[in-house]
Motif scaffolding. Structure first.
Motif, short mmCIF file in Angstrom:
data_model
loop_
_atom_site.label_atom_id
_atom_site.label_comp_id
_atom_site.label_asym_id
_atom_site.label_seq_id
_atom_site.Cartn_x
_atom_site.Cartn_y
_atom_site.Cartn_z
N VAL A 1 0.90 -1.21 0.04
CA VAL A 1 0.00 -0.02 -0.03
C VAL A 1 0.93 1.05 -0.05
O VAL A 1 0.60 2.28 -0.81
CB VAL A 1 -0.74 0.09 1.18
N MET A 2 1.87 1.16 0.92
CA MET A 2 2.73 2.25 1.11
C MET A 2 3.43 2.56 -0.46
O MET A 2 3.61 3.85 -0.97
CB MET A 2 3.64 2.13 2.18
N ALA A 3 4.00 1.43 -0.99
CA ALA A 3 4.68 1.62 -2.39
C ALA A 3 3.73 2.31 -3.19
O ALA A 3 4.06 3.31 -4.12
CB ALA A 3 5.28 0.41 -2.73
N ALA A 4 2.36 1.85 -3.39
CA ALA A 4 1.67 2.33 -4.30
C ALA A 4 1.08 3.94 -4.10
O ALA A 4 1.07 4.61 -5.04
CB ALA A 4 0.25 1.46 -4.33
N LEU A 5 1.04 4.13 -2.76
CA LEU A 5 0.78 5.38 -2.49
C LEU A 5 1.78 6.29 -2.73
O LEU A 5 2.04 7.54 -3.25
CB LEU A 5 0.11 5.60 -1.06
N ALA A 6 3.16 5.73 -2.53
CA ALA A 6 4.49 6.61 -2.85
C ALA A 6 4.37 7.15 -4.02
O ALA A 6 4.77 8.13 -4.50
CB ALA A 6 5.48 5.81 -2.21
N ALA A 7 4.26 6.03 -5.15
CA ALA A 7 4.18 6.21 -6.54
C ALA A 7 3.06 7.29 -6.91
O ALA A 7 3.51 8.20 -7.75
CB ALA A 7 3.69 4.84 -7.17
N LEU A 8 1.86 7.50 -6.14
CA LEU A 8 0.90 8.29 -6.59
C LEU A 8 1.50 9.78 -6.37
O LEU A 8 1.06 10.66 -6.65
CB LEU A 8 -0.37 7.93 -5.80
N VAL A 9 1.97 10.02 -4.88
CA VAL A 9 2.56 11.09 -4.57
C VAL A 9 3.65 11.74 -5.64
O VAL A 9 3.63 12.73 -5.83
CB VAL A 9 3.25 10.88 -3.25
N HIS B 1 4.24 15.05 1.94
CA HIS B 1 4.57 15.65 0.45
C HIS B 1 4.22 17.22 0.63
O HIS B 1 5.13 18.04 -0.13
CB HIS B 1 3.75 15.16 -0.43
N LYS B 2 3.20 17.45 1.04
CA LYS B 2 2.65 19.10 1.17
C LYS B 2 3.44 19.94 2.23
O LYS B 2 3.12 21.01 2.32
CB LYS B 2 1.22 19.12 1.20
N GLY B 3 4.06 19.04 3.19
CA GLY B 3 4.73 19.92 4.16
C GLY B 3 3.60 20.36 5.24
O GLY B 3 3.80 21.52 5.87
N ILE B 4 2.79 19.47 5.47
CA ILE B 4 1.72 19.81 6.36
C ILE B 4 2.01 19.01 7.60
O ILE B 4 2.14 17.91 7.70
CB ILE B 4 0.10 19.07 5.82
N GLY B 5 2.12 19.89 8.88
CA GLY B 5 2.60 19.18 10.09
C GLY B 5 1.51 18.77 10.91
O GLY B 5 1.48 17.82 11.83
N LEU B 6 -0.02 18.96 10.64
CA LEU B 6 -0.94 18.56 11.48
C LEU B 6 -2.36 18.21 10.84
O LEU B 6 -2.70 19.10 10.03
CB LEU B 6 -1.43 19.38 12.78
N VAL B 7 -2.92 17.10 10.83
CA VAL B 7 -4.26 16.90 10.08
C VAL B 7 -5.20 16.36 11.03
O VAL B 7 -5.01 15.61 11.94
CB VAL B 7 -3.83 15.67 9.05
N LEU B 8 -6.30 17.21 11.21
CA LEU B 8 -7.36 17.04 12.06
C LEU B 8 -8.51 16.30 11.54
O LEU B 8 -8.89 16.71 10.21
CB LEU B 8 -7.77 18.21 12.88
N ARG B 9 -9.05 15.43 12.27
CA ARG B 9 -10.55 15.05 11.71
C ARG B 9 -11.54 16.00 11.94
O ARG B 9 -11.79 16.51 13.06
CB ARG B 9 -10.56 13.54 12.28
N PHE B 10 -12.52 16.04 10.94
CA PHE B 10 -13.60 16.96 11.14
C PHE B 10 -14.80 16.33 10.57
O PHE B 10 -14.60 15.48 9.62
CB PHE B 10 -13.27 18.10 10.78
N ASN B 11 -15.98 16.84 10.71
CA ASN B 11 -17.23 16.47 10.15
C ASN B 11 -17.93 17.41 9.27
O ASN B 11 -18.05 18.66 9.77
CB ASN B 11 -18.26 15.99 11.20
#
Length: 208
Positions: free
Chosen positions: A5-13, A144-154
């Motif tokens: 999964v990680m390999a496939a996603l890395a390719a997409l990135v 990849h985007k240099g984002i340091g924090l990702v929060l879950r929201f609705n």
């Protein structure tokens, strides 16, 4: 599995880094890289993740097949019980049929228990595998985007006619986000397709 999964996603990135239109930064998350903070609607992703939907639909089909099989066996037991009524209690025929009914009933109970466990375990695996895939995608995207924090929201708007919907909105962890919703991009990675459209305010479009 996780390595694949990680390999496939890395390719997409890597594809995204080359400027693929389908994976470009969407308007909903335009400020995520600027602020270094993003939000993602996990519920929306699960509702629209095609592989997850396909897996759950397949499981529902199998559940219906199991349900039909159980009903068929129950019908046979009921038929045997009706036939038993035509025999004199205590007669050899009555006892023989009684033993058959007991075996059929016991076998059905074991079968139902086993198949129920198989379906529960299968559902749990589908959710877990999807969770791992979604989490890995968010991580790779953020790195990849240099984002340091990702929060879950609705992103769902409150329904004024639905008490539960209102309470969910009151208890939201995120009440405002300024174009830092990366849900469409994450979903695009997962579905390997064009970015899913969402309202500019960040609310998830209700799946139909």
């Amino acid at each position: 599995m996780k390595t694949q999964v990680m390999a496939a996603l890395a390719a997409l990135v890597a594809v995204a880094a080359l400027g693929s239109p389908a994976l470009a930064q969407n308007a909903a998350g335009a400020n995520a890289q600027k602020y270094g903070v993003a939000v993602v609607d996990i519920n929306y992703i699960f509702k629209n993740h095609q592989k997850f939907i396909t897996a759950m639909d397949a499981m529902k089909t199998d559940f219906q097949a199991v349900e039909a099989d159980v009903k068929g066996k129950q019908q046979k037991i009921m038929q045997a019980q009706e036939q038993q009524k035509t025999f004199t209690p205590g007669s050899p025929e009555f006892k023989q049929l009684d033993e058959q009914i007991v075996r059929m009933t016991a076998g059905l109970q074991v079968d139902v228990t086993q198949k129920r466990k198989e379906l529960v375990d299968r559902e749990a695996k589908i959710y877990f595998d999807t969770y791992v895939e979604v989490t890995d995608t968010i991580k790779l995207y953020a790195e990849h985007k240099g984002i340091g924090l990702v929060l879950r929201f609705n992103g769902e708007e409150a329904d004024q006619n639905n008490r539960e919907s209102i309470l969910r909105s009151i208890n939201k962890a995120v009440h405002f986000q300024n174009s830092i919703d990366i849900t469409p991009d994450v979903l695009a990675y997962l579905n390997r397709s064009a970015v899913t459209q969402r309202p500019a305010g960040g609310a998830a479009a209700t799946p139909r």
